[in-house]
Design a protein around this motif. Structure first.
Motif, short mmCIF file in Angstrom:
data_model
loop_
_atom_site.label_atom_id
_atom_site.label_comp_id
_atom_site.label_asym_id
_atom_site.label_seq_id
_atom_site.Cartn_x
_atom_site.Cartn_y
_atom_site.Cartn_z
N PHE A 1 -11.41 -4.28 1.62
CA PHE A 1 -10.96 -3.92 2.96
C PHE A 1 -11.36 -4.99 3.96
CE2 PHE A 1 -11.04 0.18 0.81
CZ PHE A 1 -9.77 0.64 1.13
N THR B 1 -1.14 -1.19 5.45
CA THR B 1 -1.56 -0.48 4.23
C THR B 1 -1.61 -1.40 3.00
OG1 THR B 1 0.67 0.25 3.65
CG2 THR B 1 -0.64 1.69 5.09
N GLU C 1 -2.97 -3.76 0.17
CA GLU C 1 -4.27 -3.72 -0.46
C GLU C 1 -4.52 -5.02 -1.21
OE1 GLU C 1 -4.77 0.97 -1.47
OE2 GLU C 1 -3.46 -0.19 -2.80
N GLY D 1 0.80 -1.22 0.00
CA GLY D 1 0.00 0.00 0.00
C GLY D 1 0.84 1.26 0.00
N PRO E 1 -9.80 -1.51 -3.73
CA PRO E 1 -9.33 -2.69 -2.99
C PRO E 1 -10.40 -3.18 -2.02
CG PRO E 1 -8.25 -0.71 -2.17
CD PRO E 1 -9.06 -0.30 -3.36
#
Length: 170
Positions: free
Chosen positions: A127, A114, A116, A106, A125
């Motif tokens: 989550f 971070t 993704e 990320g 992305p």
């Protein structure tokens, strides 16, 4: 997914280019099923072409031998890597039979929070909750495929450095 296969590509400035696949079944690594591939058809540094070659070779062989496909194919990389893998998987006719995802570093590359996860056809992305076990599993598979991939070019480089032109003299 019961069986997840993770892919990564590694090279040293375009030399000693290799790909790797690691296999996890029920969230446990199956080291005996790990495979390495020397990149044969790509010259220079082209991660996307290298990934297409490795994924193509892996699943062409599984299909040819009538072996079981994984439930999920996980790529270490970003959207471009995902797109490259999706293209070859589609060409092999197995896109409807397997799920595909990638884990990308990320915004803060050294911060695991971070990372993704991208899926085909989705712009944004996916989550996960902060401490989701599924997210940690995907990251672990990505890290293992990376670890397994980077060890091979180093081994090849060391082996070639130890080779002597005198060995070819009869």
């Amino acid at each position: 997914p019961e069986v997840i296969e993770g892919f990564d590509i590694s090279n040293i400035s375009g030399k000693y280019a290799v790909g790797s696949v690691v296999v996890f079944k029920n969230a446990v690594s199956e080291n005996s099923k790990y495979r390495r591939f020397k990149i044969e058809g790509v010259k220079g540094v082209d991660d996307y072409a290298m990934l297409r070659e490795v994924v193509g070779r892996r699943y062409s062989r599984l299909l040819r031998e009538g072996k079981t496909l994984p439930n999920l194919i996980l790529i270490d990389g970003g959207r471009g890597h995902l797109s490259s893998a999706e293209k070859i998987i589609s060409e092999l006719g197995i896109l409807e039979k397997v799920d595909l995802a990638c884990v990308a570093k990320g915004k803060f590359r050294n911060n695991i929070e971070t990372d993704e996860v991208f899926l085909p056809g989705k712009r944004d992305p996916v989550f996960f909750q902060e401490n989701a076990p599924s997210r940690f599993l995907l990251q672990r598979i990505r890290d293992e495929s990376h670890r397994f991939a980077i060890s091979y070019p180093r081994k090849l480089r060391t082996k070639s450095a130890l080779a002597s032109p005198l060995e070819s003299v009869p």
